[in-house]
Scaffold this motif. Structure first.
Motif, PDB file in Angstrom:
ATOM      1  N   MET A 198      -7.926  16.137  -2.233  1.00  0.00           N
ATOM      2  CA  MET A 198      -8.993  15.457  -1.497  1.00  0.00           C
ATOM      3  C   MET A 198      -8.962  13.945  -1.748  1.00  0.00           C
ATOM      4  O   MET A 198      -9.006  13.129  -0.813  1.00  0.00           O
ATOM      5  CB  MET A 198     -10.352  16.025  -1.900  1.00  0.00           C
ATOM      6  N   LEU A 199      -8.880  13.552  -3.020  1.00  0.00           N
ATOM      7  CA  LEU A 199      -8.860  12.123  -3.355  1.00  0.00           C
ATOM      8  C   LEU A 199      -7.594  11.436  -2.839  1.00  0.00           C
ATOM      9  O   LEU A 199      -7.636  10.281  -2.408  1.00  0.00           O
ATOM     10  CB  LEU A 199      -8.979  11.936  -4.867  1.00  0.00           C
ATOM     11  N   THR A 200      -6.471  12.150  -2.863  1.00  0.00           N
ATOM     12  CA  THR A 200      -5.227  11.579  -2.335  1.00  0.00           C
ATOM     13  C   THR A 200      -5.374  11.264  -0.849  1.00  0.00           C
ATOM     14  O   THR A 200      -4.931  10.211  -0.368  1.00  0.00           O
ATOM     15  CB  THR A 200      -4.045  12.548  -2.545  1.00  0.00           C
ATOM     16  N   GLY A 201      -6.007  12.180  -0.114  1.00  0.00           N
ATOM     17  CA  GLY A 201      -6.239  11.945   1.308  1.00  0.00           C
ATOM     18  C   GLY A 201      -7.058  10.690   1.561  1.00  0.00           C
ATOM     19  O   GLY A 201      -6.712   9.859   2.403  1.00  0.00           O
ATOM     20  N   LEU A 202      -8.145  10.531   0.804  1.00  0.00           N
ATOM     21  CA  LEU A 202      -9.014   9.361   0.965  1.00  0.00           C
ATOM     22  C   LEU A 202      -8.296   8.076   0.562  1.00  0.00           C
ATOM     23  O   LEU A 202      -8.429   7.031   1.222  1.00  0.00           O
ATOM     24  CB  LEU A 202     -10.280   9.542   0.133  1.00  0.00           C
ATOM     25  N   LEU A 203      -7.493   8.150  -0.520  1.00  0.00           N
ATOM     26  CA  LEU A 203      -6.768   6.964  -0.988  1.00  0.00           C
ATOM     27  C   LEU A 203      -5.670   6.539  -0.015  1.00  0.00           C
ATOM     28  O   LEU A 203      -5.421   5.346   0.174  1.00  0.00           O
ATOM     29  CB  LEU A 203      -6.177   7.227  -2.374  1.00  0.00           C
ATOM     30  N   PHE A 204      -4.992   7.525   0.609  1.00  0.00           N
ATOM     31  CA  PHE A 204      -3.967   7.189   1.602  1.00  0.00           C
ATOM     32  C   PHE A 204      -4.581   6.429   2.779  1.00  0.00           C
ATOM     33  O   PHE A 204      -4.006   5.462   3.282  1.00  0.00           O
ATOM     34  CB  PHE A 204      -3.274   8.461   2.118  1.00  0.00           C
ATOM     35  N   ILE A 205      -5.751   6.875   3.220  1.00  0.00           N
ATOM     36  CA  ILE A 205      -6.426   6.198   4.333  1.00  0.00           C
ATOM     37  C   ILE A 205      -6.815   4.780   3.931  1.00  0.00           C
ATOM     38  O   ILE A 205      -6.662   3.828   4.711  1.00  0.00           O
ATOM     39  CB  ILE A 205      -7.668   7.009   4.773  1.00  0.00           C
ATOM     40  N   ALA A 206      -7.280   4.620   2.685  1.00  0.00           N
ATOM     41  CA  ALA A 206      -7.714   3.301   2.211  1.00  0.00           C
ATOM     42  C   ALA A 206      -6.548   2.348   1.973  1.00  0.00           C
ATOM     43  O   ALA A 206      -6.696   1.125   2.068  1.00  0.00           O
ATOM     44  CB  ALA A 206      -8.524   3.462   0.923  1.00  0.00           C
ATOM     45  N   LEU A 207      -5.350   2.902   1.703  1.00  0.00           N
ATOM     46  CA  LEU A 207      -4.189   2.076   1.339  1.00  0.00           C
ATOM     47  C   LEU A 207      -3.806   1.084   2.441  1.00  0.00           C
ATOM     48  O   LEU A 207      -3.313  -0.010   2.155  1.00  0.00           O
ATOM     49  CB  LEU A 207      -3.004   2.990   1.002  1.00  0.00           C
ATOM     50  N   GLN A 208      -4.036   1.459   3.693  1.00  0.00           N
ATOM     51  CA  GLN A 208      -3.650   0.591   4.809  1.00  0.00           C
ATOM     52  C   GLN A 208      -4.438  -0.723   4.849  1.00  0.00           C
ATOM     53  O   GLN A 208      -3.996  -1.694   5.463  1.00  0.00           O
ATOM     54  CB  GLN A 208      -3.841   1.329   6.129  1.00  0.00           C
ATOM     55  N   PHE A 209      -5.575  -0.741   4.167  1.00  0.00           N
ATOM     56  CA  PHE A 209      -6.419  -1.938   4.195  1.00  0.00           C
ATOM     57  C   PHE A 209      -6.090  -2.921   3.063  1.00  0.00           C
ATOM     58  O   PHE A 209      -6.688  -3.981   2.972  1.00  0.00           O
ATOM     59  CB  PHE A 209      -7.897  -1.536   4.128  1.00  0.00           C
ATOM     60  N   LEU A 210      -5.123  -2.554   2.217  1.00  0.00           N
ATOM     61  CA  LEU A 210      -4.682  -3.437   1.136  1.00  0.00           C
ATOM     62  C   LEU A 210      -3.457  -4.211   1.610  1.00  0.00           C
ATOM     63  O   LEU A 210      -2.417  -3.614   1.897  1.00  0.00           O
ATOM     64  CB  LEU A 210      -4.343  -2.616  -0.117  1.00  0.00           C
ATOM     65  N   THR A 211      -3.573  -5.507   1.676  1.00  0.00           N
ATOM     66  CA  THR A 211      -2.485  -6.306   2.246  1.00  0.00           C
ATOM     67  C   THR A 211      -1.872  -7.316   1.281  1.00  0.00           C
ATOM     68  O   THR A 211      -0.788  -7.835   1.536  1.00  0.00           O
ATOM     69  CB  THR A 211      -2.976  -7.063   3.501  1.00  0.00           C
ATOM     70  N   SER A 212      -2.528  -7.612   0.166  1.00  0.00           N
ATOM     71  CA  SER A 212      -1.947  -8.555  -0.793  1.00  0.00           C
ATOM     72  C   SER A 212      -1.024  -7.804  -1.745  1.00  0.00           C
ATOM     73  O   SER A 212      -1.145  -6.584  -1.923  1.00  0.00           O
ATOM     74  CB  SER A 212      -3.044  -9.269  -1.584  1.00  0.00           C
ATOM     75  N   PHE A 213      -0.109  -8.515  -2.366  1.00  0.00           N
ATOM     76  CA  PHE A 213       0.885  -7.901  -3.250  1.00  0.00           C
ATOM     77  C   PHE A 213       0.241  -7.175  -4.429  1.00  0.00           C
ATOM     78  O   PHE A 213       0.521  -5.996  -4.675  1.00  0.00           O
ATOM     79  CB  PHE A 213       1.853  -8.978  -3.764  1.00  0.00           C
ATOM     80  N   VAL A 214      -0.644  -7.849  -5.150  1.00  0.00           N
ATOM     81  CA  VAL A 214      -1.283  -7.252  -6.327  1.00  0.00           C
ATOM     82  C   VAL A 214      -2.129  -6.044  -5.929  1.00  0.00           C
ATOM     83  O   VAL A 214      -2.083  -4.984  -6.573  1.00  0.00           O
ATOM     84  CB  VAL A 214      -2.156  -8.294  -7.070  1.00  0.00           C
ATOM     85  N   ALA A 215      -2.894  -6.196  -4.840  1.00  0.00           N
ATOM     86  CA  ALA A 215      -3.759  -5.101  -4.386  1.00  0.00           C
ATOM     87  C   ALA A 215      -2.944  -3.875  -4.001  1.00  0.00           C
ATOM     88  O   ALA A 215      -3.310  -2.737  -4.331  1.00  0.00           O
ATOM     89  CB  ALA A 215      -4.616  -5.565  -3.212  1.00  0.00           C
ATOM     90  N   PHE A 216      -1.812  -4.107  -3.323  1.00  0.00           N
ATOM     91  CA  PHE A 216      -1.005  -2.964  -2.882  1.00  0.00           C
ATOM     92  C   PHE A 216      -0.339  -2.278  -4.073  1.00  0.00           C
ATOM     93  O   PHE A 216      -0.238  -1.046  -4.100  1.00  0.00           O
ATOM     94  CB  PHE A 216       0.060  -3.390  -1.865  1.00  0.00           C
ATOM     95  N   CYS A 217       0.108  -3.065  -5.069  1.00  0.00           N
ATOM     96  CA  CYS A 217       0.680  -2.473  -6.284  1.00  0.00           C
ATOM     97  C   CYS A 217      -0.342  -1.562  -6.969  1.00  0.00           C
ATOM     98  O   CYS A 217      -0.025  -0.431  -7.358  1.00  0.00           O
ATOM     99  CB  CYS A 217       1.126  -3.572  -7.242  1.00  0.00           C
ATOM    100  N   LEU A 218      -1.560  -2.074  -7.112  1.00  0.00           N
ATOM    101  CA  LEU A 218      -2.628  -1.276  -7.729  1.00  0.00           C
ATOM    102  C   LEU A 218      -2.960  -0.057  -6.870  1.00  0.00           C
ATOM    103  O   LEU A 218      -3.208   1.039  -7.384  1.00  0.00           O
ATOM    104  CB  LEU A 218      -3.880  -2.141  -7.935  1.00  0.00           C
ATOM    105  N   GLY A 219      -2.955  -0.254  -5.548  1.00  0.00           N
ATOM    106  CA  GLY A 219      -3.279   0.827  -4.626  1.00  0.00           C
ATOM    107  C   GLY A 219      -2.265   1.956  -4.676  1.00  0.00           C
ATOM    108  O   GLY A 219      -2.635   3.139  -4.788  1.00  0.00           O
ATOM    109  N   ILE A 220      -0.972   1.601  -4.635  1.00  0.00           N
ATOM    110  CA  ILE A 220       0.058   2.648  -4.641  1.00  0.00           C
ATOM    111  C   ILE A 220       0.116   3.327  -6.005  1.00  0.00           C
ATOM    112  O   ILE A 220       0.387   4.527  -6.107  1.00  0.00           O
ATOM    113  CB  ILE A 220       1.445   2.069  -4.251  1.00  0.00           C
TER     114      ILE A 220
END
Length: 413
Positions: free
Chosen positions: A90-112
């Motif tokens: 369930m949390l993976t699904g929500l996090l995958f949807i949220a990942l598209q809104f992270l566009t900076s390098f640091v944010a995307f590293c933390l997001g992935i």
């Protein structure tokens, strides 16, 4: 032909309904992770990341996988595999949807990192569930069925992902990835709820042994890291070898990799069922699989004939089909004497570690030493893996003999 088909279907008989549902959930989940094959392209084309940035993102990806597997094992031993699988999906699904809104390098590293941490909590929990829902004599075939589901998911995922990118853009991938994880969660809640399912091998150990104190298992894990590093070259450096040395087109490479998937789908289950009837031990079969995988590399240096790449792929495919199911079954058997989640987490981590170092090491060796020297080094790593598995086989044999002697002494007393 009808008899052959019926014999093939018979190899799937005897597996519990829960294992089949677990395979379906795994198929939905793996087909859903279609953003992963396109991650590098997305980062470069859509977010304008450099190759160096992409490398750091993939490192965060691997680190999240390692910590997620470890945490999933700990939580499985504390709260049970069912809750871990539900929350992870369930949390993976929500996090995958949220990942598209992270566009900076640091944010995307933390997001992935967070996505993989939560997503890979699922793996040790799933292995423990698989062990519980399988009769002892069916465990290896149950693992094989899950592998078929994973392979089908990985085959379908990129194809569907390509269509989604064409029709909906990269953002569509994140939405579909997220939604498929949520769908898998709904299926899991409805068909594998502990209130309505029964376990076939519910292991309870009063004084569970720590996996870190299991010498045989530690030897096994080191061997699996080496095996994983060798195996992963077929999905990182090997396609470059096909293109640069043998001048294969992308279509040719796709056909060769497709042959691997088709053979696994068509042959693996009957092969495993037959091997289970032989006198070979699990460690002996894993060792044989590692030998075949090592040979698949050294053979490439023996001739410039293009046909050797097909022979190499066949050797690797059969090595993979033998080594993976029996290594997984070996890990589940060892887990019975201790903390099951911890054991299966370490098994998952072994391949996560191989992912972290295997791709980078392979690429660096090809860049600095060339393909031929890289294949020699990978063959040496495979030989070291075989040596460790041989030591493991001897160690387990001596332990078994000591146990038999003690039992005889007790009987005499």
């Amino acid at each position: 032909m009808q008899k052959l088909f019926n014999n093939y279907l018979n190899t799937f008989k005897g597996l519990s309904n829960e294992v089949w549902w677990l395979a379906l959930i795994t198929l939905i989940n793996r087909a859903g992770t279609m953003v992963i094959p396109f991650l590098s392209l997305y980062l470069i084309k859509s977010l304008n990341f450099t190759l160096s940035d992409v490398g750091w993102v993939m490192s965060a990806f691997g680190l999240g996988s390692v910590i997620g597997s470890w945490l999933g094992g700990k939580l499985t031993d504390k709260i049970g595999y069912y809750k871990v699988m539900v929350y992870s999906l369930m949390l993976t699904g929500l996090l995958f949807i949220a990942l598209q809104f992270l566009t900076s390098f640091v944010a995307f590293c933390l997001g992935i990192f967070m996505v993989m941490l939560v997503a890979d909590m699922f793996r040790p929990a799933m292995f423990v569930a698989l062990s519980a829902y399988s009769k002892p004599e069916n465990k290896t075939r149950s693992v094989t069925l899950i592998r078929l589901a994973i392979n089908l998911g990985f085959s379908a995922g990129p194809a569907i992902g390509g269509i989604i990118i064409t029709k909906l853009s990269y953002a569509g991938l994140f939405w579909v990835d997220g939604v498929t994880c949520i769908i898998a969660t709904v299926v899991l809640i409805n068909v594998l709820n502990p209130k309505t399912t029964k376990t076939l091998d519910n292991v309870k150990t009063e004084n569970p042994k720590s996996a870190y104190q299991d010498k045989a298992f530690i030897i096994f894990l080191v061997a699996m890291v080496l095996f994983g590093i060798a195996f992963l070259q077929y999905f990182s450096t090997m396609p470059l070898y096909y293109k640069d040395v043998h001048y294969f087109t992308e279509f040719d490479i796709g056909l060769l990799l497709g042959m691997n998937g088709f053979l696994i789908f068509a042959i693996e289950m009957p092969l495993i069922k037959w091997l289970e009837t032989t006198k070979f031990t699990k460690t002996g079969l894993i060792l044989f699989g590692a030998i075949l995988t090592g040979l698949s590399f050294i053979i490439l240096n023996m001739s410039s004939w293009t046909g050797v790449v097909i022979i190499g792929m066949l050797l690797m495919t059969f090595g993979e089909m033998i080594a993976f199911p029996f290594s997984n079954a070996f890990a589940m058997d060892r887990a019975k004497q201790g903390n099951q989640g911890e054991y299966m987490a370490l098994y998952s981590i072994a391949f996560s570690v191989a992912h972290i170092f295997g791709h980078k090491a392979g690429m660096s060796m090809v860049d600095n030493l060339g393909f031929n020297n890289t294949w020699y080094i990978i063959t040496i790593l495979s030989a070291l893996c075989v040596f460790l598995l041989f030591i493991l086989k001897l160690y387990l044999k001596s332990k078994k003999q000591q146990k038999n002697i003690k039992e005889e002494e007790i009987l005499w007393i």
